[in-house]
Design a protein around this motif. Sequence first.
Motif, PDB file in Angstrom:
ATOM      1  N   GLY A   1       1.019  -1.301  -0.046  1.00 60.54           N
ATOM      2  CA  GLY A   1       0.182   0.026   0.005  1.00 60.54           C
ATOM      3  C   GLY A   1       1.000   1.158   0.111  1.00 60.54           C
ATOM      4  N   THR A   2       0.652   2.296  -0.501  1.00 61.45           N
ATOM      5  CA  THR A   2       1.026   3.665  -0.775  1.00 61.45           C
ATOM      6  C   THR A   2       1.207   4.436   0.534  1.00 61.45           C
ATOM      7  OG1 THR A   2      -0.802   4.557  -1.737  1.00 61.45           O
ATOM      8  CG2 THR A   2       0.978   3.741  -3.324  1.00 61.45           C
ATOM      9  N   LYS A   3       0.246   3.768   1.450  1.00 62.74           N
ATOM     10  CA  LYS A   3       0.091   4.602   2.598  1.00 62.74           C
ATOM     11  C   LYS A   3       0.694   3.534   3.851  1.00 62.74           C
ATOM     12  CE  LYS A   3      -1.894   8.314   1.474  1.00 62.74           C
ATOM     13  NZ  LYS A   3      -1.052   9.555   1.673  1.00 62.74           N
ATOM     14  N   ASP A   4       1.420   2.609   3.361  1.00 64.41           N
ATOM     15  CA  ASP A   4       1.998   1.578   4.557  1.00 64.41           C
ATOM     16  C   ASP A   4       3.105   2.326   5.481  1.00 64.41           C
ATOM     17  OD1 ASP A   4       3.663  -0.776   5.673  1.00 64.41           O
ATOM     18  OD2 ASP A   4       2.642  -1.860   4.358  1.00 64.41           O
TER      19      ASP A   4
ATOM     20  N   GLY B   1       7.351   0.697   3.045  1.00 60.49           N
ATOM     21  CA  GLY B   1       7.051   1.908   2.076  1.00 60.49           C
ATOM     22  C   GLY B   1       7.860   1.526   0.955  1.00 60.49           C
ATOM     23  N   LYS B   2       7.398   2.291  -0.283  1.00 62.67           N
ATOM     24  CA  LYS B   2       8.271   2.113  -1.430  1.00 62.67           C
ATOM     25  C   LYS B   2       9.595   2.115  -1.562  1.00 62.67           C
ATOM     26  CE  LYS B   2       8.191   4.323  -6.137  1.00 62.67           C
ATOM     27  NZ  LYS B   2       9.594   4.189  -6.355  1.00 62.67           N
ATOM     28  N   ASP B   3      10.474   2.772  -0.651  1.00 59.45           N
ATOM     29  CA  ASP B   3      11.810   2.795  -0.565  1.00 59.45           C
ATOM     30  C   ASP B   3      12.240   1.433  -0.305  1.00 59.45           C
ATOM     31  OD1 ASP B   3      10.791   2.980   1.958  1.00 59.45           O
ATOM     32  OD2 ASP B   3      12.328   3.976   2.938  1.00 59.45           O
ATOM     33  N   LYS B   4      11.674   0.773   0.839  1.00 64.18           N
ATOM     34  CA  LYS B   4      12.049  -0.675   1.067  1.00 64.18           C
ATOM     35  C   LYS B   4      11.756  -1.864  -0.077  1.00 64.18           C
ATOM     36  CE  LYS B   4      11.525  -0.154   6.228  1.00 64.18           C
ATOM     37  NZ  LYS B   4      10.983  -0.506   7.486  1.00 64.18           N
ATOM     38  N   ILE B   5      10.521  -1.515  -0.691  1.00 64.91           N
ATOM     39  CA  ILE B   5      10.265  -2.492  -1.834  1.00 64.91           C
ATOM     40  C   ILE B   5      11.306  -2.301  -3.006  1.00 64.91           C
ATOM     41  CG2 ILE B   5       8.456  -2.797  -3.638  1.00 64.91           C
ATOM     42  CD1 ILE B   5       7.446  -4.003  -0.883  1.00 64.91           C
ATOM     43  N   ASP B   6      11.478  -1.024  -3.211  1.00 66.84           N
ATOM     44  CA  ASP B   6      12.447  -0.736  -4.371  1.00 66.84           C
ATOM     45  C   ASP B   6      13.992  -1.138  -3.968  1.00 66.84           C
ATOM     46  OD1 ASP B   6      10.738   0.407  -5.827  1.00 66.84           O
ATOM     47  OD2 ASP B   6      11.286   2.757  -5.190  1.00 66.84           O
ATOM     48  N   GLU B   7      14.419  -1.073  -2.778  1.00 64.99           N
ATOM     49  CA  GLU B   7      15.391  -1.756  -2.252  1.00 64.99           C
ATOM     50  C   GLU B   7      15.511  -3.259  -2.401  1.00 64.99           C
ATOM     51  OE1 GLU B   7      19.247  -2.201  -0.827  1.00 64.99           O
ATOM     52  OE2 GLU B   7      18.311  -0.400  -1.419  1.00 64.99           O
ATOM     53  N   SER B   8      14.499  -3.820  -2.168  1.00 64.40           N
ATOM     54  CA  SER B   8      14.402  -5.436  -2.195  1.00 64.40           C
ATOM     55  C   SER B   8      14.299  -6.039  -3.464  1.00 64.40           C
ATOM     56  CB  SER B   8      13.116  -5.748  -1.352  1.00 64.40           C
ATOM     57  OG  SER B   8      12.120  -5.695  -1.836  1.00 64.40           O
TER      58      SER B   8
ATOM     59  N   GLY C   1      -3.765   2.118  -0.039  1.00 58.34           N
ATOM     60  CA  GLY C   1      -3.670   1.355   0.866  1.00 58.34           C
ATOM     61  C   GLY C   1      -2.819   1.382   2.010  1.00 58.34           C
ATOM     62  N   ASN C   2      -2.748   0.646   3.193  1.00 55.53           N
ATOM     63  CA  ASN C   2      -1.806   0.666   4.327  1.00 55.53           C
ATOM     64  C   ASN C   2      -1.354  -0.810   4.691  1.00 55.53           C
ATOM     65  OD1 ASN C   2      -4.096  -0.289   5.746  1.00 55.53           O
ATOM     66  ND2 ASN C   2      -4.102   1.437   7.145  1.00 55.53           N
ATOM     67  N   HIS C   3      -1.008  -0.836   5.652  1.00 61.47           N
ATOM     68  CA  HIS C   3      -0.402  -2.152   6.148  1.00 61.47           C
ATOM     69  C   HIS C   3      -1.407  -3.042   6.617  1.00 61.47           C
ATOM     70  CE1 HIS C   3       3.334  -4.494   6.934  1.00 61.47           C
ATOM     71  NE2 HIS C   3       2.598  -4.948   8.116  1.00 61.47           N
ATOM     72  N   SER C   4      -2.463  -2.319   7.645  1.00 63.25           N
ATOM     73  CA  SER C   4      -3.315  -3.087   8.322  1.00 63.25           C
ATOM     74  C   SER C   4      -4.352  -3.823   7.421  1.00 63.25           C
ATOM     75  CB  SER C   4      -3.813  -2.047   9.518  1.00 63.25           C
ATOM     76  OG  SER C   4      -2.909  -1.434  10.013  1.00 63.25           O
ATOM     77  N   GLN C   5      -4.731  -3.215   6.537  1.00 62.55           N
ATOM     78  CA  GLN C   5      -5.638  -3.479   5.486  1.00 62.55           C
ATOM     79  C   GLN C   5      -5.329  -4.821   4.760  1.00 62.55           C
ATOM     80  OE1 GLN C   5      -8.309   0.373   5.573  1.00 62.55           O
ATOM     81  NE2 GLN C   5      -7.485  -0.202   3.489  1.00 62.55           N
ATOM     82  N   ASN C   6      -4.155  -5.347   4.749  1.00 60.23           N
ATOM     83  CA  ASN C   6      -3.872  -6.630   4.011  1.00 60.23           C
ATOM     84  C   ASN C   6      -4.586  -8.022   4.742  1.00 60.23           C
ATOM     85  OD1 ASN C   6      -1.664  -6.389   1.926  1.00 60.23           O
ATOM     86  ND2 ASN C   6      -0.959  -5.005   3.702  1.00 60.23           N
ATOM     87  N   GLY C   7      -5.176  -7.639   6.038  1.00 61.27           N
ATOM     88  CA  GLY C   7      -6.155  -8.385   6.731  1.00 61.27           C
ATOM     89  C   GLY C   7      -7.261  -7.740   7.522  1.00 61.27           C
ATOM     90  N   TRP C   8      -7.783  -8.579   8.088  1.00 60.28           N
ATOM     91  CA  TRP C   8      -8.989  -8.084   8.792  1.00 60.28           C
ATOM     92  C   TRP C   8      -8.903  -8.229  10.369  1.00 60.28           C
ATOM     93  CZ3 TRP C   8     -13.676  -6.173   6.499  1.00 60.28           C
ATOM     94  CH2 TRP C   8     -13.749  -6.141   4.882  1.00 60.28           C
ATOM     95  N   TYR C   9      -8.160  -7.190  10.734  1.00 61.50           N
ATOM     96  CA  TYR C   9      -7.633  -7.325  12.404  1.00 61.50           C
ATOM     97  C   TYR C   9      -7.655  -5.790  12.939  1.00 61.50           C
ATOM     98  CZ  TYR C   9      -2.792  -6.267  10.441  1.00 61.50           C
ATOM     99  OH  TYR C   9      -1.759  -5.824   9.912  1.00 61.50           O
ATOM    100  N   GLY C  10      -8.170  -4.672  12.479  1.00 64.64           N
ATOM    101  CA  GLY C  10      -8.406  -3.565  12.793  1.00 64.64           C
ATOM    102  C   GLY C  10      -7.028  -2.676  12.443  1.00 64.64           C
TER     103      GLY C  10
ATOM    104  N   GLY D   1       1.232   2.303  14.665  1.00 61.09           N
ATOM    105  CA  GLY D   1       2.365   2.645  13.763  1.00 61.09           C
ATOM    106  C   GLY D   1       2.159   2.729  12.423  1.00 61.09           C
ATOM    107  N   ASP D   2       1.050   2.380  12.144  1.00 57.33           N
ATOM    108  CA  ASP D   2       0.576   2.296  10.543  1.00 57.33           C
ATOM    109  C   ASP D   2       0.125   3.813  10.302  1.00 57.33           C
ATOM    110  OD1 ASP D   2       0.195   1.368   8.007  1.00 57.33           O
ATOM    111  OD2 ASP D   2      -1.392   0.003   8.491  1.00 57.33           O
ATOM    112  N   ASN D   3       0.024   4.017   8.708  1.00 56.36           N
ATOM    113  CA  ASN D   3      -0.500   5.238   8.639  1.00 56.36           C
ATOM    114  C   ASN D   3      -2.104   4.933   7.959  1.00 56.36           C
ATOM    115  OD1 ASN D   3       1.758   6.900   8.570  1.00 56.36           O
ATOM    116  ND2 ASN D   3       2.419   5.924   6.683  1.00 56.36           N
ATOM    117  N   ALA D   4      -2.893   6.082   8.251  1.00 55.25           N
ATOM    118  CA  ALA D   4      -4.277   5.890   7.776  1.00 55.25           C
ATOM    119  C   ALA D   4      -4.532   5.580   6.196  1.00 55.25           C
ATOM    120  CB  ALA D   4      -5.194   7.104   8.083  1.00 55.25           C
ATOM    121  N   ALA D   5      -5.423   4.698   5.754  1.00 50.75           N
ATOM    122  CA  ALA D   5      -5.452   4.459   4.578  1.00 50.75           C
ATOM    123  C   ALA D   5      -6.391   5.551   3.896  1.00 50.75           C
ATOM    124  CB  ALA D   5      -5.993   2.933   4.352  1.00 50.75           C
TER     125      ALA D   5
END
Length: 241
Positions: A172-175, A179-186, A202-211, A215-219
Amino acid sequence: MKKKWKYSLLLIPIIIIIIIGYTSDYYREMPEAKIMLRSNDKVEYTGSPWIEYTAKNKIVTKGLIIYPGGKVAPEAYAPLAEKVAESGFKVVIVPMPMNLAVLSPNKAEKVIGKYPQIKQWYIAGHSLGGVMASQFAYKNQDKINGLILLAAYPQKSNNLSSSVVKVLSMYGTKDGFVGKDKIDESRKLLPKSTKLIPIKGGNHSQNGWYGFQKGDNAATITRDEQQNIIDKAIVEFIGEN
């Protein structure tokens, strides 16, 4: 010597309390996920020893194994698993000790061994679960056809850049964690053919259904919207390979 034993015995209850406290502090599934823990007219549900969904009235030859994110209940991925299975697959969510895939990264091996009728296996993982799914794919390239990363990337020791394993990576671009920097590096650790999908808003939390994960950003998109993007991409990826 007796004093050392005495101090050791005193430490045992403290260690037990710490472990209990740590294992009880995890992200539980939302009500929307709980209601998906059942069979319906499209899929057959099994709740033990894994959370499984298998498409009904179809010849199922492809399977997907899901490793949950760190300290996230496996049930939180039930809606995604059920939706993917509807398209004609077997989907297995693997619960982890203390909800940490790092403690049992080879659990997929038992799943694969139980279902010899599945001819192609794919493995997915969210966050820490994705790191461990990458490790399993790296060490079992003869058993895994594809790797799906949800806000995750491999460790340097699991370099898949020259692997024949197909890879789909989404974030997600709001993860707030990956973030994009870590994805690009990997990306240097993944095959050139890797399919990369940034989920706008999208953010980190919305990859699942757990609230919402601290530390995440708002989607800026809903959980349903993010999940629909993930589901569609996974189904297409498995169908193409």
